[in-house]
Scaffold this active site. Structure first.
Site, PDB file in Angstrom:
ATOM      1  N   HIS A 196      23.450  16.459  -9.976  1.00 25.54           N
ATOM      2  CA  HIS A 196      23.608  17.244  -8.745  1.00 25.54           C
ATOM      3  C   HIS A 196      24.155  16.299  -7.669  1.00 25.54           C
ATOM      4  O   HIS A 196      23.545  16.050  -6.642  1.00 25.54           O
ATOM      5  CB  HIS A 196      22.287  17.899  -8.333  1.00 25.54           C
ATOM      6  CG  HIS A 196      21.779  18.889  -9.347  1.00 25.54           C
ATOM      7  ND1 HIS A 196      21.525  18.547 -10.650  1.00 25.54           N
ATOM      8  CD2 HIS A 196      21.493  20.209  -9.247  1.00 25.54           C
ATOM      9  CE1 HIS A 196      21.112  19.614 -11.320  1.00 25.54           C
ATOM     10  NE2 HIS A 196      21.086  20.636 -10.494  1.00 25.54           N
ATOM     11  N   HIS A 198      19.438  18.792  -0.195  1.00 25.62           N
ATOM     12  CA  HIS A 198      19.605  18.523  -1.626  1.00 25.62           C
ATOM     13  C   HIS A 198      21.017  18.037  -1.985  1.00 25.62           C
ATOM     14  O   HIS A 198      21.298  17.825  -3.154  1.00 25.62           O
ATOM     15  CB  HIS A 198      19.286  19.791  -2.436  1.00 25.62           C
ATOM     16  CG  HIS A 198      17.816  20.082  -2.524  1.00 25.62           C
ATOM     17  ND1 HIS A 198      17.009  20.124  -1.415  1.00 25.62           N
ATOM     18  CD2 HIS A 198      17.016  20.303  -3.595  1.00 25.62           C
ATOM     19  CE1 HIS A 198      15.760  20.387  -1.798  1.00 25.62           C
ATOM     20  NE2 HIS A 198      15.738  20.489  -3.116  1.00 25.62           N
ATOM     21  N   HIS A 232      -3.725 -15.692   4.608  1.00 22.02           N
ATOM     22  CA  HIS A 232      -2.827 -14.954   3.702  1.00 22.02           C
ATOM     23  C   HIS A 232      -1.524 -15.705   3.458  1.00 22.02           C
ATOM     24  O   HIS A 232      -1.106 -15.882   2.335  1.00 22.02           O
ATOM     25  CB  HIS A 232      -2.527 -13.559   4.270  1.00 22.02           C
ATOM     26  CG  HIS A 232      -1.347 -12.922   3.608  1.00 22.02           C
ATOM     27  ND1 HIS A 232      -1.465 -12.179   2.461  1.00 22.02           N
ATOM     28  CD2 HIS A 232      -0.018 -12.948   3.910  1.00 22.02           C
ATOM     29  CE1 HIS A 232      -0.260 -11.772   2.088  1.00 22.02           C
ATOM     30  NE2 HIS A 232       0.628 -12.219   2.948  1.00 22.02           N
ATOM     31  N   GLU A 251       8.989  10.334  -8.456  1.00 27.54           N
ATOM     32  CA  GLU A 251      10.233   9.600  -8.693  1.00 27.54           C
ATOM     33  C   GLU A 251      10.037   8.092  -8.623  1.00 27.54           C
ATOM     34  O   GLU A 251      10.577   7.340  -9.434  1.00 27.54           O
ATOM     35  CB  GLU A 251      11.313  10.017  -7.681  1.00 27.54           C
ATOM     36  CG  GLU A 251      11.816  11.441  -7.836  1.00 27.54           C
ATOM     37  CD  GLU A 251      10.933  12.459  -7.125  1.00 27.54           C
ATOM     38  OE1 GLU A 251       9.932  12.064  -6.483  1.00 27.54           O
ATOM     39  OE2 GLU A 251      11.249  13.660  -7.210  1.00 27.54           O
ATOM     40  N   HIS A 301       1.707 -18.685  -0.090  1.00 26.86           N
ATOM     41  CA  HIS A 301       0.464 -17.944   0.088  1.00 26.86           C
ATOM     42  C   HIS A 301      -0.622 -18.575  -0.771  1.00 26.86           C
ATOM     43  O   HIS A 301      -0.732 -18.295  -1.959  1.00 26.86           O
ATOM     44  CB  HIS A 301       0.655 -16.488  -0.320  1.00 26.86           C
ATOM     45  CG  HIS A 301       1.758 -15.802   0.435  1.00 26.86           C
ATOM     46  ND1 HIS A 301       3.079 -16.004   0.143  1.00 26.86           N
ATOM     47  CD2 HIS A 301       1.721 -14.919   1.460  1.00 26.86           C
ATOM     48  CE1 HIS A 301       3.821 -15.275   0.970  1.00 26.86           C
ATOM     49  NE2 HIS A 301       3.020 -14.610   1.775  1.00 26.86           N
ATOM     50  N   GLY A 335      -2.775  -4.395  -0.711  1.00 25.26           N
ATOM     51  CA  GLY A 335      -1.424  -3.893  -0.468  1.00 25.26           C
ATOM     52  C   GLY A 335      -0.941  -3.038  -1.634  1.00 25.26           C
ATOM     53  O   GLY A 335      -0.351  -1.975  -1.438  1.00 25.26           O
TER      54      GLY A 335
END
Ligand SMILES: Cc1ncc(C[n+]2csc(CCOP(=O)(O)OP(=O)(O)O)c2C)c(N)n1
Ligand SMILES: [Mg+2]
Length: 652
Positions: A454, A466, A261, A404, A29, A155
């Site tokens: 969990h 979950h 690009h 997260e 690139h 991006g």
């Protein structure tokens, strides 16, 4: 040549390299690397404090090319300023075994983090800013006092992880972050207007960033330097400088075209661009005066480094604490603090993890606890050491909020910054939201400790949304990620020790529900990945399991023994460590010729490598009390025992 002429010439030389290396590779690139050559030039020759001869100097300014596809730009500077990359390395761009892979990888000296998956480098930078400010607050500006500079693209700003990270960086008021947004209005599919019309400056202002629009300044070295210096003055907010650039500048043919690009230019286009720049039509042209100028810039931080080394020597705080932090380990003898748990007790492995962590807070001073709004649920709290915030930057508890993916990427940035060991917790099922970052933790061997609790359908009433099923198998599929699923509290303690000792990422997969502390786990060979927990003379069957299913196998083995069948129980807390052992070693744990039953409350994918028969869960769970769900889906000692009998050929 005047200095200004030499700088202009040097930037054109970079642009030449940015075309030549992708041309030699027929891949790469060049367009963005060409357009941003002046920005990188200002950073590496005027603004950043670093010493190319000591890339690991702790108090260097950090540089991240979040738009990692423009890697040739970074490589050109790492060569010219003297980080160790040679011209031959540039000629081997993107080739097998080269030091110049397609996207920057952190094992290359001078590359701080592995970038390329857009948005990750952006968020890694925020982690670096967290670590820098934290360590400055704890050990003083004599030890830690630097900036993090990040180049990001359309991006990067489009990816969700950057939104999460930008929001958190603004909330935390991280003043040492200086981001430059390459606003070139181009991405791969075409003009950004195809899919992007938000107002980035307003968005970042709303996040609490200092934003300055530099406008059409991509070739104005003084304007770029001025913007960077003003941003460096801002103490209480991260900075975004918006730089309108023109991809492939100054190629008359390809400027401002999406094709620039990633399509390698042809020879004629390269020759044309070189002619415009007054460069000879000669590949990898680097004149002596340009090399000399950059080599001298490469040592611009040498005095600062030497002064820092004296201050560091003279540091009169808690030396052992500082050394342990910088080495990302514990104080001498830290493993003595790890608790053991008496058999017979019953405890969720997430609770055991919280107890182990609490015991290590003082002796492993770099640990920074945290969770994505599930800190208490995942027991990733570092109590009584303060919440890391603008007001209390030395706090050791970082509230990531419900972010997260950014949590994972910040952790990697913190880990690669050094001085801290980040811990991040959420429910295992949401590890999917972090996966982009987890993969890069593994690829770049970031010392990030992921705590995912969990860990099965045992979650119960929250239901299948979950209840993780396929997550453990999918995490095991990531190369170089250690996935621990401890059977009980003692295995948890061993896993923590191994995670802290390991120079790479570890995942701790922990139960919500109680499980018994088992006989024989205080000395468990978790380091060996799998071990014989309960043996029998001449076993007829092996019951192999992880996590909350190990105690079912112990109970099943007792039932089988009562019926005259000798069963061995093998606990397999970490497949990766087991796989690393010799075939003979593995055979001593899982003997060939003895039928093996694998048991895990999750996807069977991968288990047939070890087992002839499996009890796993290859369907989504259901909303009901956890014990009921486990019973319904066959996770009982009775079912293990009856399946073992069948495996042995009928109703024994
Ligand atoms: C997460 C992710 N998705 C997709 C890609 C593939 N990709 C590489 S660069 C790019 C976008 C290019 O646009 P921009 O970020 O503006 O860079 P520019 O072309 O301006 O250099 C894409 C989609 C990627 N590297 N990472
Ligand atoms: Mg772009």
């Amino acid at each position: 040549m005047t200095d200004a002429e030499l700088e202009a010439h040097a930037i054109n030389v970079i642009r030449g390299l940015a075309m030549d290396a992708p041309n030699a590779a027929r891949s790469g690139h060049q367009g963005t690397a060409m357009a941003l050559a002046p920005l990188a030039h200002v950073l590496f020759t005027r603004v950043m404090t670093y010493d190319a001869s000591a890339p690991g100097w702790f108090d260097r300014d950090r540089f991240i090319l979040s738009a990692g596809h423009a890697s040739i730009l970074q490589y050109a500077f790492l060569h010219l300023t003297g980080f160790g990359l040679t011209l031959e390395d540039l000629k081997a761009f993107r080739q097998w075994g080269s030091a110049t892979p397609g996207h920057p990888e952190s094992h290359t000296p001078g590359v701080e983090v592995t970038t390329g998956p857009l948005g990750q480098g952006f968020a890694n930078g925020v982690g670096m800013g967290v670590a820098e400010r934290h360590l400055r607050a704890r050990f003083g500006a004599d030890v830690c006092d630097h900036h993090t500079f990040v180049i990001c693209s359309d991006g990067d700003l489009s990816e969700g992880v950057s939104h999460e990270a930008a929001s958190l960086a603004g909330h935390l008021g991280l003043g040492r972050l200086i981001y430059v947004y390459d606003d070139n209005h181009i991405s791969i599919d075409g003009p950004t207007e195809l899919a992007l019309s938000d107002d980035a400056p307003k968005r970042f202002e709303a996040y609490g960033w200092h934003v300055e629009n530099l406008g059409e300044a991509a070739d104005d070295l003084d304007a770029i330097e001025g913007g960077l210096r003003r941003a460096m003055e801002v103490q209480d907010a991260p900075s975004l400088l918006v730089l309108r650039s023109h991809i492939a500048f100054p190629s008359p043919t390809l400027i401002d075209t999406p094709g620039a690009h990633g399509l390698a230019f042809d020879d004629a286009t390269i020759a044309e661009a070189k002619q415009v720049m007054g460069l000879p039509d000669e590949p990898f042209f680097v004149p002596d005066d340009v090399l000399t100028m950059y080599r001298s810039a490469g040592t611009r931080g040498r005095d600062a480094r030497e002064a820092w080394e004296k201050r560091f020597e003279a540091f009169d705080g808690d030396r052992a604490e500082l050394d342990a932090c910088l080495a990302q380990t514990g104080r001498r003898g830290w493993t003595d603090a790890i608790p053991t748990f008496a058999p017979g007790d019953s405890m969720a492995t997430r609770s055991a993890s919280g107890k182990v962590l609490a015991a290590l807070v003082d002796d492993v001073p770099g640990l920074i606890g945290g969770g994505a709004d599930l800190t208490g649920n995942t027991n990733t709290t570092i109590a009584d050491r303060g919440a890391l915030s603008t007001a209390e930057p030395a706090g050791r508890q970082l509230f990531y909020g419900i972010r997260e993916h950014a949590m994972g990427a910040l952790m990697n940035g913190m880990a690669h910054h050094g001085g801290v060991i980040p811990i991040g917790g959420t429910f295992l099922v949401f590890s999917d939201y972090m996966r982009g970052a987890v993969r890069l933790a593994a690829l770049s061997q970031a010392k990030s400790i992921f705590v995912w609790t969990h860990d099965s359908v045992g979650v119960g009433e929250d239901g299948p949304t979950h209840q993780p099923v396929e997550q453990v198998a999918s995490l095991r599929a990531i190369p170089d990620l250690r996935v621990f699923r401890p059977a009980d509290a003692n295995e948890v303690a061993h896993a923590w020790r191994l995670a802290i000792e390991h120079d790479g990422p570890s995942a701790l997969i922990l139960t919500r529900q109680n499980v018994p502390v088992l006989e024989g786990t205080i000395d468990a060979d978790v380091a060996g990945g799998a071990y014989v927990l309960l043996d029998a003379d001449d076993p007829a069957v092996v019951l192999a399991a992880t996590g909350s299913e190990v105690h079912l196998c112990v109970d099943a083995a007792k039932q089988l023994a009562a019926g005259g069948i000798a069963a061995r129980v093998v606990s397999m807390p970490c497949w990766e460590l087991f796989e690393a052992r010799s075939a003979a070693d593995r055979g001593s744990v899982l003997p060939s010729g003895v039928p093996t039953l694998g048991v895990e409350a999750g996807s069977s994918l991968g288990w047939h490598r070890w087992a002839d028969e499996v009890i796993c869960i290859d369907r989504f769970g259901a909303s009901a009390p956890g014990q009921r769900v486990l019973d319904e889906l066959g996770m009982t000692a009775d079912h293990v025992a009856s399946t073992a009998r069948k495996l042995l050929g009928g109703d024994r």
